[in-house]
Design a protein around this motif. Structure first.
Motif, PDB file in Angstrom:
ATOM      1  N   VAL A  85       0.845  -1.189   0.000  1.00  0.00           N
ATOM      2  CA  VAL A  85       0.000   0.000   0.000  1.00  0.00           C
ATOM      3  C   VAL A  85       0.885   1.245   0.000  1.00  0.00           C
ATOM      4  O   VAL A  85       1.728   1.417   0.886  1.00  0.00           O
TER       5      VAL A  85
ATOM      6  N   CYS B  51       1.461   3.906  12.540  1.00  0.00           N
ATOM      7  CA  CYS B  51       0.356   3.720  11.604  1.00  0.00           C
ATOM      8  C   CYS B  51      -0.333   2.369  11.814  1.00  0.00           C
ATOM      9  O   CYS B  51       0.289   1.397  12.255  1.00  0.00           O
TER      10      CYS B  51
ATOM     11  N   ILE C 104      -3.304  -0.296   9.784  1.00  0.00           N
ATOM     12  CA  ILE C 104      -4.072  -0.618   8.578  1.00  0.00           C
ATOM     13  C   ILE C 104      -5.213  -1.546   8.967  1.00  0.00           C
ATOM     14  O   ILE C 104      -5.016  -2.522   9.702  1.00  0.00           O
TER      15      ILE C 104
ATOM     16  N   GLU D 231      -8.359  -3.801   7.094  1.00  0.00           N
ATOM     17  CA  GLU D 231      -8.924  -4.300   5.837  1.00  0.00           C
ATOM     18  C   GLU D 231     -10.349  -4.738   6.116  1.00  0.00           C
ATOM     19  O   GLU D 231     -10.581  -5.653   6.927  1.00  0.00           O
TER      20      GLU D 231
ATOM     21  N   ILE E 148       1.222  -4.832  10.190  1.00  0.00           N
ATOM     22  CA  ILE E 148       2.142  -4.273   9.202  1.00  0.00           C
ATOM     23  C   ILE E 148       3.484  -4.995   9.304  1.00  0.00           C
ATOM     24  O   ILE E 148       4.096  -5.056  10.368  1.00  0.00           O
TER      25      ILE E 148
ATOM     26  N   LEU F 231      -9.593  -0.603   2.420  1.00  0.00           N
ATOM     27  CA  LEU F 231      -8.475  -0.388   3.339  1.00  0.00           C
ATOM     28  C   LEU F 231      -8.612   0.975   4.004  1.00  0.00           C
ATOM     29  O   LEU F 231      -8.941   1.962   3.359  1.00  0.00           O
TER      30      LEU F 231
ATOM     31  N   ILE G 251      -6.249   3.479   6.513  1.00  0.00           N
ATOM     32  CA  ILE G 251      -4.944   3.713   7.116  1.00  0.00           C
ATOM     33  C   ILE G 251      -5.054   4.916   8.045  1.00  0.00           C
ATOM     34  O   ILE G 251      -5.542   5.975   7.638  1.00  0.00           O
TER      35      ILE G 251
END
Length: 278
Positions: A9, A28, A30, A32, A39, A269, A271
Motif C-alpha cells: 500500500v 500507523c 491498517i 482491511e 504491518i 483499506l 490507514i
C-alpha cells in the motif's frame, strides 16, 4: 509449497502544516474491511522507481490552454524523473494516440509534448474502433493507459490527466476505467483545466458539473485527487508541484491479509497514522 499474499500500500500523510516525512511503522495502523492487520514492512519510498503516464486532452475545449499544459507538463517531468523512472505520453480527442512510449529522457518527452495538437474531428474514425470521428475519448484513454501500459509494471504507478473532465464517444465507461486503474494499482490525479473562451466567456470547469463530479470519483477511487486550476498558468504549475511533493513523500506499507479468500473482490483499506503513537 506455500503461497504468501503480501499486499503493498502506497500512501502520503499530511496535516495542516504539510506532508509528514518522519513516520515509523508503530505510528500507523491498517484495517482491511475494518479488521486490523499486522504491518510487516514500512518504508518511506523516495527511491522506489516511478512510472508516470501523462494524459493530455487535445479536444477543441483545450485550444487556448494546451500551450500551458505543454510547458508545465514538460517542466514537471524534467524535475521529477530520475534515471530509474519512466514516463509515457498519451493525447486523447477523437482518437487516443501514444505520443511518447516509455522513456526517462525529459527532452524526448518535451519534444513529444510539443507535437501535441488540437483535433476537433477533421479525420476519419477512431483508433479505438468508434466509426464516428467525434467526441473526447477520455475514458478510453484512461483504460488503455492503465490496462495496456501500466498493468505489467512494478513499483509506483501514476496517471496525470490534464482535461476539463468531459467525455464523449468512449467505448469504455467511468466504471471500467476506474477498475482498470485499480487492477493495475495506479493512482490517478486529475488536473481540471479549461479554455474559458471555448465556453462562451463564462468559466467552463462546471461543464454541467458532471465532468467535474466524474473526475472526482475517478481520482478518489484510485487514491489520487482533483486539482482545479481553471485556465491559470500559475495554478497549473502549483498543481504539478503538489503532485511532485506527494510522490516524493510516499510511504510503502506491506501486510499479509487475515482474510485468505481469493475471490477477486475488492476490499476496503483504512490507514490511520499518528506521530508517536504506540
Amino acid at each position: 509449497k506455500v503461497n504468501v499474499n503480501l499486499v503493498n500500500v502506497y500512501f502520503s500523510v499530511r496535516d495542516k502544516d504539510g506532508f509528514i516525512t518522519n513516520l515509523h511503522k508503530d505510528d500507523c495502523q491498517i484495517a482491511e474491511d475494518k479488521v486490523p492487520q499486522t504491518i510487516k514492512n514500512f518504508t518511506q519510498e523516495k527511491k522506489l522507481p516511478l512510472t508516470i503516464g501523462i494524459l493530455l486532452d487535445t479536444s477543441g475545449s483545450q485550444q487556448n490552454v494546451l500551450p500551458l499544459e505543454q510547458q508545465s507538463g514538460a517542466a514537471f517531468l524534467k524535475d521529477v524523473l530520475t534515471p530509474k523512472d519512466e514516463a509515457f505520453l498519451i493525447s486523447f480527442d477523437i482518437n487516443v494516440d501514444l505520443l511518447a512510449d516509455y522513456t526517462n529522457d525529459p527532452r524526448e518527452l518535451r519534444r513529444a509534448m510539443d507535437k501535441a495538437t488540437i483535433n476537433t474531428g477533421a479525420g476519419t474514425g477512431s483508433v479505438t474502433g468508434n466509426g464516428t470521428p467525434r467526441g473526447t475519448l477520455l475514458y478510453d484513454a484512461v483504460y488503455l493507459a492503465a490496462h495496456d501500459k501500466l498493468r505489467q509494471e512494478a513499483g509506483r504507478k501514476v496517471l496525470i490527466l490534464l482535461t476539463d473532465g468531459g467525455d464523449q464517444g468512449s467505448q469504455e465507461t467511468l466504471k471500467s476505467s476506474i477498475e482498470a486503474a485499480q487492477k493495475s494499482n495506479t493512482i490517478v490525479y486529475v488536473i481540471l483545466i479549461a479554455d474559458r473562451g471555448f465556453y462562451g466567456g463564462g468559466f467552463g470547469i462546471n461543464l454541467a458539473d458532471t465532468g467535474a463530479a466524474d473526475m472526482n470519483r475517478l481520482a478518489k477511487e484510485t487514491g489520487g485527487r482533483v486539482i482545479n486550476v481553471g485556465n491559470n498558468g500559475k495554478k497549473l504549475q502549483d498543481a504539478f508541484d503538489q503532485i511532485q511533493d506527494e510522490l516524493r513523500t510516499q510511504y510503502l506499507a506491506s501486510y499479509t491479509p487475515t482474510n485468505l479468500k481469493v475471490d477477486g473482490t475488492f476490499r476496503t483499506l483504512n490507514i490511520t497514522c499518528q506521530k508517536g503513537q504506540k
